[in-house]
Design an enzyme around this catalytic site. Structure first.
Site, PDB file in Angstrom:
ATOM      1  N   LEU A  30       0.824  -1.216   0.000  1.00  0.00           N
ATOM      2  CA  LEU A  30       0.000   0.000   0.000  1.00  0.00           C
ATOM      3  C   LEU A  30       0.856   1.262   0.000  1.00  0.00           C
ATOM      4  O   LEU A  30       1.866   1.346   0.695  1.00  0.00           O
ATOM      5  CB  LEU A  30      -0.918   0.001   1.233  1.00  0.00           C
ATOM      6  CG  LEU A  30      -1.870  -1.199   1.341  1.00  0.00           C
ATOM      7  CD1 LEU A  30      -2.727  -1.080   2.604  1.00  0.00           C
ATOM      8  CD2 LEU A  30      -2.756  -1.334   0.112  1.00  0.00           C
ATOM      9  N   HIS A  34      -3.269   4.282  -2.564  1.00  0.00           N
ATOM     10  CA  HIS A  34      -4.264   3.416  -1.903  1.00  0.00           C
ATOM     11  C   HIS A  34      -4.877   4.141  -0.704  1.00  0.00           C
ATOM     12  O   HIS A  34      -6.076   4.073  -0.462  1.00  0.00           O
ATOM     13  CB  HIS A  34      -3.607   2.129  -1.374  1.00  0.00           C
ATOM     14  CG  HIS A  34      -3.038   1.245  -2.431  1.00  0.00           C
ATOM     15  ND1 HIS A  34      -1.695   1.011  -2.574  1.00  0.00           N
ATOM     16  CD2 HIS A  34      -3.648   0.517  -3.402  1.00  0.00           C
ATOM     17  CE1 HIS A  34      -1.495   0.174  -3.568  1.00  0.00           C
ATOM     18  NE2 HIS A  34      -2.654  -0.138  -4.099  1.00  0.00           N
ATOM     19  N   GLY A 144      -9.003   3.767  -8.525  1.00  0.00           N
ATOM     20  CA  GLY A 144      -8.245   4.928  -8.985  1.00  0.00           C
ATOM     21  C   GLY A 144      -8.375   5.129 -10.484  1.00  0.00           C
ATOM     22  O   GLY A 144      -8.491   4.172 -11.252  1.00  0.00           O
ATOM     23  N   LYS A 146      -6.045   6.057 -12.276  1.00  0.00           N
ATOM     24  CA  LYS A 146      -4.776   5.728 -12.930  1.00  0.00           C
ATOM     25  C   LYS A 146      -4.942   4.503 -13.824  1.00  0.00           C
ATOM     26  O   LYS A 146      -4.405   4.452 -14.926  1.00  0.00           O
ATOM     27  CB  LYS A 146      -3.686   5.478 -11.886  1.00  0.00           C
ATOM     28  CG  LYS A 146      -2.392   5.085 -12.519  1.00  0.00           C
ATOM     29  CD  LYS A 146      -1.264   5.190 -11.546  1.00  0.00           C
ATOM     30  CE  LYS A 146      -0.074   4.470 -12.094  1.00  0.00           C
ATOM     31  NZ  LYS A 146      -0.268   3.009 -12.039  1.00  0.00           N
ATOM     32  N   ASP A 147      -5.709   3.530 -13.339  1.00  0.00           N
ATOM     33  CA  ASP A 147      -6.042   2.378 -14.179  1.00  0.00           C
ATOM     34  C   ASP A 147      -7.363   2.699 -14.869  1.00  0.00           C
ATOM     35  O   ASP A 147      -8.415   2.135 -14.540  1.00  0.00           O
ATOM     36  CB  ASP A 147      -6.153   1.121 -13.315  1.00  0.00           C
ATOM     37  CG  ASP A 147      -4.806   0.730 -12.736  1.00  0.00           C
ATOM     38  OD1 ASP A 147      -3.881   0.479 -13.503  1.00  0.00           O
ATOM     39  OD2 ASP A 147      -4.680   0.718 -11.493  1.00  0.00           O
ATOM     40  N   SER A 183       2.532   0.623  -6.927  1.00  0.00           N
ATOM     41  CA  SER A 183       3.356  -0.328  -6.150  1.00  0.00           C
ATOM     42  C   SER A 183       4.595  -0.716  -6.950  1.00  0.00           C
ATOM     43  O   SER A 183       5.645  -1.022  -6.394  1.00  0.00           O
ATOM     44  CB  SER A 183       2.552  -1.580  -5.815  1.00  0.00           C
ATOM     45  OG  SER A 183       1.393  -1.218  -5.117  1.00  0.00           O
TER      46      SER A 183
HETATM   47  O1  PAF Z   1      -5.898  -2.343  -9.331  1.00  0.00           O
HETATM   48  C1  PAF Z   1      -5.576  -3.359  -8.677  1.00  0.00           C
HETATM   49  O2  PAF Z   1      -4.807  -3.302  -7.709  1.00  0.00           O
HETATM   50  C2  PAF Z   1      -6.152  -4.708  -9.082  1.00  0.00           C
HETATM   51  O3  PAF Z   1      -6.343  -4.795 -10.451  1.00  0.00           O
HETATM   52  C3  PAF Z   1      -7.458  -5.049  -8.328  1.00  0.00           C
HETATM   53  C4  PAF Z   1      -8.582  -4.086  -8.677  1.00  0.00           C
HETATM   54  C5  PAF Z   1      -7.223  -5.047  -6.826  1.00  0.00           C
HETATM   55  C6  PAF Z   1      -7.928  -6.460  -8.729  1.00  0.00           C
HETATM   56  O4  PAF Z   1      -6.980  -7.424  -8.434  1.00  0.00           O
END
Ligand code: PAF
Length: 274
Positions: A30, A34, A144, A146-147, A183
Site C-alpha cells: 500500500l 491506496h 483509482g 490511474k487504471d 506499487s
Molecule cells: O488495481 C488493482 O490493484 C487490481 O487490479 C485489483 C482491482 C485489486 C484487482 O486485483
C-alpha cells in the site's frame, strides 16, 4: 480491525454490519494512492472493508506475479491506523477452484491499449473484482483513475450484470515531482525514477498544448513522443474518448490521454482526463 483470511471469517464479520459498506480492493504494498482511496471510503461509509490479494489470474505468463511487492505487516498497520473495519486477505485456494466459470472483457473496450498489450489481463481482473464485490457486499467500491481502462470495464461489468454497488472513481495521486504512485515504482532505482518522470511530463505537455488551443491528436502525440524519449520503450500514446474510441481531435470534457512505457524493470502507465 478484524483480519479475515478465509471467506467464512469474512462472512461472520460482515453479519454485524448494518449500513453502507465502502470497499477498497488492492494487491497490497500500500502507498499514498491506496491510502487516499481508503480515506475517502472511510469518510463516505459507515463500514470499511479493504482486501489484499495478489490475483494470479490477471498476470500474464512472464509478468511479475512472483516478484510483485508483498508487505503484509506494513499493510496491516496502515489499514489499522486508517480505521479499516475488516481486512480481507484470502489465499489463492480460498478464491479459486479448478475449471471456473469466467467472465470476459468486452470485445472492443477490453481489447485496446492495455487489453491489446496484456491479452487476458482484463478477464482475470474482472473475474476477481466480481468475486470481491460479491464477497464484500460493498455498497460503494473505490477505484483509482490511474487504471482508467480497468475503472471503465468494472463500471461496465457492474452495469451489465445489474450489480448493486456504486463504483466511485478516485483521482490519481502523484509524488511531489509528478510521478503517479504505483506499487511497481518500488522497482525503480534513482536514475530510473528521474527518467520515469517523462510520463507525467508528456501529459503536462499535452495539457499545455490543449490549453493553447491545439486539439489535433496527431500533433499532440508527436510532441508527447519527443518527451517520452527518456523511457526505455514506449508501448503506446493514446488519445481516446471516455468510451476508449480513438479520436482525431480532443473533445474537452470527454477525452483521456494515456501513456504506457517501460523504464528499467517496470512497465508504467499514466493518464490525464480532459
Ligand atoms: O488495481 C488493482 O490493484 C487490481 O487490479 C485489483 C482491482 C485489486 C484487482 O486485483
Amino acid at each position: 480491525m478484524i483480519i479475515a483470511r478465509t471467506i467464512e471469517t469474512l462472512q461472520e464479520a460482515k453479519k454485524t454490519l448494518q449500513g453502507s459498506i465502502g470497499f477498497v480492493p488492492t494487491m497490497g504494498a500500500l502507498h499514498h494512492g491506496h491510502l487516499s482511496l481508503i480515506r475517502q471510503a472511510r469518510e463516505e461509509n459507515e463500514y470499511l472493508i479493504v482486501s489484499i490479494f495478489v490475483n494470479p489470474t490477471q498476470f500474464l505468463e512472464g509478468e511479475d506475479l512472483d516478484a510483485y511487492p508483498r508487505k503484509e505487516e506494513a499493510d496491516r498497520k496502515i489499514c489499522e491506523l486508517a480505521g479499516v473495519d475488516i481486512l480481507f486477505m484470502p489465499t489463492i485456494d480460498q478464491m479459486y477452484e479448478e475449471d471456473e466459470l469466467c467472465i470476459g472483457a468486452p470485445a472492443i473496450r477490453g481489447y485496446v491499449l492495455e487489453g491489446e498489450k496484456r491479452p487476458g489481463h482484463f478477464d482475470g481482473m474482472l473475474q476477481v473484482v466480481m468475486k470481491l464485490l460479491n464477497l464484500s457486499s460493498a455498497t460503494h467500491a473505490y477505484f483509482g483513475k490511474k487504471d482508467a481502462q480497468q475503472l471503465a470495464l468494472i463500471t461496465q461489468m457492474v452495469k451489465n450484470y445489474f450489480m448493486d454497488v456504486t463504483i466511485i472513481p478516485c483521482e490519481i495521486v502523484r509524488d511531489e515531482r509528478g510521478l503517479a504512485l504505483s506499487s511497481r515504482n518500488a522497482y525503480l532505482n534513482h536514475e530510473e525514477k528521474e527518467r520515469a518522470l517523462c510520463l507525467s511530463r508528456a501529459l503536462k505537455r499535452a495539457t499545455k498544448m490543449v490549453m493553447a488551443g491545439e486539439l489535433h491528436v496527431e500533433k499532440i502525440k508527436q510532441e508527447m513522443s519527443a518527451v517520452l524519449s527518456e523511457a526505455d520503450r514506449v508501448e503506446y500514446i493514446a488519445i481516446v474518448n471516455r468510451e476508449f474510441k480513438a479520436l482525431e481531435k480532443v473533445e474537452i470534457g470527454n477525452t483521456i490521454i494515456l501513456v504506457a512505457a517501460w523504464v528499467g524493470k517496470p512497465r508504467l502507465i499514466d493518464n490525464l482526463w480532459i
